[in-house]
Design an enzyme around this catalytic site. Structure first.
Site, PDB file in Angstrom:
ATOM      1  N   LYS A 100      -6.814   3.472  -3.406  1.00  0.00           N
ATOM      2  CA  LYS A 100      -7.240   3.454  -2.008  1.00  0.00           C
ATOM      3  C   LYS A 100      -7.411   4.882  -1.530  1.00  0.00           C
ATOM      4  O   LYS A 100      -6.637   5.763  -1.904  1.00  0.00           O
ATOM      5  CB  LYS A 100      -6.167   2.715  -1.198  1.00  0.00           C
ATOM      6  CG  LYS A 100      -6.356   2.677   0.298  1.00  0.00           C
ATOM      7  CD  LYS A 100      -5.258   1.837   0.963  1.00  0.00           C
ATOM      8  CE  LYS A 100      -5.270   2.000   2.471  1.00  0.00           C
ATOM      9  NZ  LYS A 100      -4.167   1.239   3.115  1.00  0.00           N
ATOM     10  N   LYS A 129     -10.231   0.379  -2.614  1.00  0.00           N
ATOM     11  CA  LYS A 129     -10.151   0.169  -1.163  1.00  0.00           C
ATOM     12  C   LYS A 129     -10.437   1.459  -0.420  1.00  0.00           C
ATOM     13  O   LYS A 129      -9.581   2.338  -0.331  1.00  0.00           O
ATOM     14  CB  LYS A 129      -8.762  -0.359  -0.775  1.00  0.00           C
ATOM     15  CG  LYS A 129      -8.596  -0.563   0.731  1.00  0.00           C
ATOM     16  CD  LYS A 129      -7.234  -1.135   1.084  1.00  0.00           C
ATOM     17  CE  LYS A 129      -7.026  -1.176   2.605  1.00  0.00           C
ATOM     18  NZ  LYS A 129      -5.669  -1.629   2.972  1.00  0.00           N
ATOM     19  N   ASP A 139       0.856  -1.189   0.000  1.00  0.00           N
ATOM     20  CA  ASP A 139       0.000   0.000   0.000  1.00  0.00           C
ATOM     21  C   ASP A 139       0.891   1.237   0.000  1.00  0.00           C
ATOM     22  O   ASP A 139       1.460   1.608   1.028  1.00  0.00           O
ATOM     23  CB  ASP A 139      -0.914   0.016   1.241  1.00  0.00           C
ATOM     24  CG  ASP A 139      -2.004  -1.053   1.173  1.00  0.00           C
ATOM     25  OD1 ASP A 139      -1.817  -2.059   0.429  1.00  0.00           O
ATOM     26  OD2 ASP A 139      -3.026  -0.913   1.866  1.00  0.00           O
TER      27      ASP A 139
END
Lengths: 506, 266, 314
Positions: C214, C250, C151
């Site tokens: 995300k 996400k 991430d």
């Protein structure tokens, strides 16, 4: 130093466990709003002079979603209409017009509050009798109806500020005829300003949707409104015609078809009675290539599928700039597949039932005409219930300006798509109709929004939005969409008499 | 020997020009032969008004006010001629004053009649008055000049294009007015004046599908009702006022209200 | 050095990006928020609710990103991830646990053999304010240590000053450094200011090769919201419509209640369709959501409202 003991959390079983396959279908379980919240009487009379008047003729009102009978209601005869008009006249002469405006305001506030308190009950009834999705009657019709009473309540004792130096006075008895697409909301658009200005009312709800108006009579009882101030007679067009012809009526307010509106205007010619008309529409919803597309697609959907397209200001003609025609249509079609058509009482329903057999026939006829004329039809796959009146959300592409589906008001969930190349052409096509109720414009360019708004011949222009309503916002049409405004300060004017009070007359 | 004066031919005023009636007919009024307009002249006048409408309506309100004021100037400059054709100088002066009064309204209407509306939600919402379009005026016979001006000016001030049926019995002041208009800055076609028989012309205007509103002040009760019935064919706005009034609400009766919504967001 | 070419970019949006970004389109904030609010009103009941709650568990990235994280904390998190509700064997494992780089080895050890993946934040999380070389080294290291997913954060400073190519280049290089590991690109939406920027950054990240986009680091208030997630889903949909590539989404930060999780899934379902209803394409980043979902699941099963005392804290 403390060491955290770590034990293995895994069992043999866990170690072997593969990721389970995820089921792909996600059908929402039915989420019906309870019907228990409202009790419907077997039979209703007319609400006249604060009492129920036993009707001499009756008919049955049904649920368009199931065709089940809901109640027996009165078909008002001309004599019964006259009784109601006389009750309104008496209430006007003997009290209501003389009551302190501040007191009048408080009655309206009471009505607004009571509607808020009983909102769910009304929402369910509205969806039952009219076929509209509960999410709309709950989130749009009811809050707006209550807000309308609340807004006009405040005007009742401030009319001198609304019309300085004009000595505003009530007109007298207002005859009001409302349509079936927003039964209670249209009731509030009519009754709230009329009462705020000090008039009394005879209201005739639409033939197919009388029940919320009849339940409203109970709100009047709770609000302790003096008898005769609001009278409600039910029935079909014959009852409406009797109301229009009645000599005891000083003003007619009508919302409905252009055809009937014209007949009313002819009927009233030379009588000196005041008239406001809110009639049909064939609004253009114009999408420019720089628009925020996903939001525009939502606006298109809201514009034509809101309330099954039973909306006089519906965005029934989509005008798309040619350079973005394909993505818009692709997005629109994809979006249509997510519309949930079905039980109006299910909280997840997006598109409910068509209001009546008659309306369904009209939609079918025009859709057939569209296909015959050569337009290309698209309907998303959806299962329509067997019983009741239903029509799938429909998009017509390859539509020419001359086709009936581009000219006539369909009043159903049917969108006609046309294209344009330049702003000039968009304006020309948008205005190329006898109607002039509303229009939509989608562009990110501020100067173009104002340029378009200036040129569109329509009473409401929604820029980067569509189908928004508010009690403070005047609503009404140009050209054959009618005259007079409802909502806002301007919505008071049709209920006020200024004659002889102007400096230099006028 | 006294000089023989040259007599004027009294013609129609359509699209800024002075044509004879297409019918070739005249009628006698106030000792003169006056053009007797036909339904085809009505058609031409409405067409001229429709095409002039965007230009007149599209002017800035300030400019429209100036043009109206210029009409007052033109009348004042030939007040003696107008006095002869009306009830006298007093009527002319009141007419001039009335036009000046309306001229001052042009750029105030939006502020008096419009509003911004505090809707519940993230939207800016405002209402503006706009002209209705082509307005037909059936002018009253009396007073000849002031009556006509009192009915034409409200529609004109709001930005409408006007087709007026001149006072049947006293048409000469109307024609004189047309000449003043032609030499002012009013765009050709924004005001059209038809002389002739009211009962012949008014029904064509009332039923004309490209006329948006009709002022029936000059018709009698029965005639007005007839016109109103015909007006319903395209949902015309119908106004019946007085021959000697001035009020912003008269202007308002020839205006539409347009409400615009726009979201307020980043 | 010639700039890397975009693997995917909607038609008309070829590099160089700067002059083309305005053509990426815009977002109307009010309409977007209204649409999100309207989707949030869906009434999801009974079996449909159980479906959603179980799906939420499967899609969860169970997260701990604290200075006080220890191998012990991570171990406990891993057990919870694998068997969220020991008394209900039917409850599935979560998708992944999400940790800081230092904790990757412990996490990898604890989830070994299970379906639970290990995701590591990297690239100088949460600010991203480090030289690119250090970021790349960090990414390579966590992947080497066994992280399945990385991430990363975008360089918001570069984005907001209009240096889109720098942002783009960095993502491309991180993607290279991550190798087979799945790359989630964190936009940190609350620092981007507008939905227009969120849309641009989303398209930029997808163009540069993001497997997932995300919303947030979870380190700032105002993290994931329904409208901002909808805005990103619509960008994903545009890429899909343009060239068929399916990018994951996400939302992270601020999702604490089962009800919210269901709202996010309804939004996903009605925006991207059933094909996206898989942990391969959607994750919910959360640290405290899991137990509320478990409580709701047991409530649906037993018909009785639950108490947190009956669910392990980790």
């Amino acid at each position: 130093m403390l060491r955290v003991p770590i034990t293995s959390p895994l069992t043999e079983l866990d170690r072997k466990k593969e990721r389970a396959p995820v089921p792909k279908e996600w059908a929402y379980a039915p989420a019906p709003e309870s019907r228990d919240v409202v009790s419907i009487k077997e039979r209703y009379g007319h609400f006249v002079g604060g009492k129920w008047l036993e009707p001499s003729e009756t008919y049955t009102t049904i649920s368009p979603a199931t065709e089940e009978t809901l109640a027996e209601v009165g078909q008002a005869t001309p004599e019964e209409v006259e009784t109601a008009v006389a009750a309104a006249r008496e209430a006007f002469e003997n009290g209501w017009s003389g009551i302190a405006p501040a007191e009048r305001a408080k009655y309206l506030f009471r009505i607004a509050r009571t509607l808020q308190e009983r909102a769910r009950e009304f929402a369910v009834l509205e969806s039952l009798n009219g076929g509209k999705p509960i999410k709309e009657s709950r989130d749009v019709d009811l809050p707006l109806a209550a807000a309308h009473f609340f807004y006009y309540a405040g005007w009742a004792d401030k009319l001198e500020y609304a019309f300085p130096n004009r000595r505003p006075r009530p007109i007298g008895v207002a005859g009001q005829i409302i349509p079936w697409n927003f039964p209670l909301l249209m009731l509030s658009w009519k009754i709230a300003p009329a009462l705020a200005a000090g008039n009394t009312v005879v209201l005739k709800p639409a033939e197919t949707t009388p029940l919320s108006a009849l339940l409203f009579a109970d709100v009047l009882r709770q609000a302790e409104l003096p008898p005769g101030v609001v009278n409600i007679v039910t029935g079909d067009g014959r009852a409406g015609a009797a109301l229009v012809k009645s000599e005891g009526v000083d003003k007619i307010a009508f919302t409905g078809s252009t055809e009937v509106g014209k007949a009313i205007q002819r009927e009233l010619a030379g009588t000196g009675k005041k008239l406001t008309l809110e009639l049909g529409g064939k609004a253009a919803n114009i999408i420019f290539d720089d628009a925020a597309l996903d939001q525009a697609v939502e606006g298109i959907v809201n514009g034509i599928y809101f309330n099954q397209g039973h909306v006089c200001c519906a965005g029934s003609r989509l005008l798309v700039q040619e350079s973005i025609y394909e993505p818009v249509i692709e997005k629109l079609k994809r979006r249509l597949t997510t519309l949930r058509v079905g039980d109006p009482l299910d909280k997840n329903t997006d598109v409910g039932a068509i209001n009546s057999k008659q309306q369904l026939d009209k939609i079918r006829e025009l859709v057939e005409a569209g296909e015959e004329e050569g337009a290309e039809i698209y309907q998303p796959p959806c299962r329509l219930p067997e019983k009741g009146y239903w029509f799938a959300p429909t998009v017509f592409t390859n539509v020419a300006q001359s086709y009936r589906i581009a000219q006539e008001e369909i009043f159903g969930p049917v969108l006609s798509v046309l294209t344009f190349r330049t702003p000039e052409e968009a304006v020309e096509k948008a205005n190329n109709t006898p109607y002039g109720l509303s229009a939509g414009v989608w562009t990110e360019k501020g100067s173009r929004i104002l340029w378009m708004a200036e040129r569109l011949r329509a009473g409401v222009v929604w820029a980067n939005t569509f189908n928004r309503f508010d009690p403070t916002s005047p609503f009404g049409g140009y050209k054959e969409s009618g005259f007079g405004r409802e909502g806002g300060l301007h919505g008071l004017e049709p209920y006020i008499d200024f004659d002889g009070t102007e400096p230099f007359g006028g | 020997m006294a000089r023989l004066p040259v007599k004027k031919t009294y013609k129609l005023f359509i699209g800024g020009a002075f044509p004879r009636s297409e019918s070739g007919r005249t009628y006698e009024a106030e000792g003169q032969n006056v053009a007797r307009a036909s339904r085809k002249d009505v058609r031409d006048a409405v067409r001229a008004a429709r095409s002039a409408f965007p230009k007149w309506a599209g002017m800035t309100a300030y400019n429209r006010g100036q043009v109206l004021y210029r009409i007052a100037e033109m009348i004042e400059a030939r007040d003696s001629e107008f006095a002869e054709l009306s009830t006298g100088l007093e009527e002319v002066e009141r007419t001039v004053d009335r036009i000046v009064w309306y001229a001052g309204w042009a750029d105030k209407l939006a502020q008096v009649l419009g509003s911004s509306n505090p809707v519940s939600g993230p939207y800016f919402n405002f209402t503006v008055p706009e002209p209705t379009g082509v307005v037909a005026v059936v002018a009253p016979d009396e007073p000849p000049l002031l009556g006509l001006v009192s009915r034409v000016l409200p529609a004109l001030t709001g930005g409408n294009a006007v087709v007026a049926v001149a006072p049947e019995k006293h048409p000469l002041a109307a024609i004189e007015l047309a000449e003043a208009l032609a030499t002012s800055d009013v765009p050709g076609g924004a005001v059209n004046l038809l002389t002739g028989h009211r009962e012949e012309l008014a029904p064509w205007l009332a039923s004309h599908m490209d006329v948006n509103a009709i002022d029936v002040t000059g018709a009698d009760d029965g005639g007005a009702a007839e016109l109103e019935r015909a007006a319903a064919d395209n949902v015309k706005r119908v106004v019946r006022g007085g021959p000697d009034t001035q009020s912003p609400w008269e202007i308002a009766s020839f205006l539409e209200l347009k409400t615009v919504w726009h979201p307020v967001g980043q | 050095m010639p700039m890397a070419q975009a693997p995917v970019l909607p038609r008309g949006f070829e590099l160089p990006l700067e002059p083309r970004l305005p053509r990426i389109g815009s977002v109307d904030a009010v309409a977007l928020e209204e649409r999100a609010a309207s989707l949030a009103k869906r009434s999801i009941k009974k079996e449909a609710k159980v479906f959603a709650l179980e799906l939420a568990v499967r899609m969860m990235d169970l997260t701990t990103l604290e200075g006080q994280d220890t191998p012990g904390k991570v171990a406990a998190l891993a057990s919870k991830a694998i068997r969220p509700d020991p008394s209900e064997p039917g409850v599935p494992s979560v998708a992944a646990i999400c940790v800081y780089p230092n904790l990757v080895p412990a996490a990898v050890a604890r989830v070994e053999g299970s379906s639970v993946k290990v995701a590591s934040v990297a690239t100088a999380f949460p600010s991203g304010q480090s030289p690119i070389e250090l970021k790349l080294e960090e990414v390579a290291w966590v992947v080497d240590q066994g992280a399945d997913e990385v991430d990363m954060v975008i360089d918001r400073g570069a984005f907001l000053s209009g240096r889109y190519a720098k942002v783009y280049d960095e993502i491309v290089r991180v993607k290279e450094a991550a190798g087979d590991a799945h790359l989630k690109v964190i936009l940190e939406v609350s620092e981007l200011g507008t939905y227009d920027n969120v849309r641009r950054a989303s398209l930029l990240a997808m163009a540069a090769g993001a497997d997932f986009i995300k919303t947030s680091t979870g380190k700032l208030p105002g993290a994931a919201t329904l409208p901002v997630t909808l805005c990103m889903l619509e960008a994903i949909r545009d890429v899909y419509e343009e060239n068929g590539r399916m990018v994951g989404m996400k939302p992270a930060g601020g999702i604490r209640q089962a009800k919210q999780a269901v709202q996010y899934l309804v939004q996903l379902h009605e925006t991207l369709g059933p094909d996206w209803l898989t942990p391969d394409l959607y994750r919910l980043g959360a640290s405290s959501l899991l137990n509320d979902v478990l409580m709701q699941l047991r409530k649906e099963k037993t018909g009785v409202y639950q108490s947190p005392d009956y669910f392990t804290v980790d």
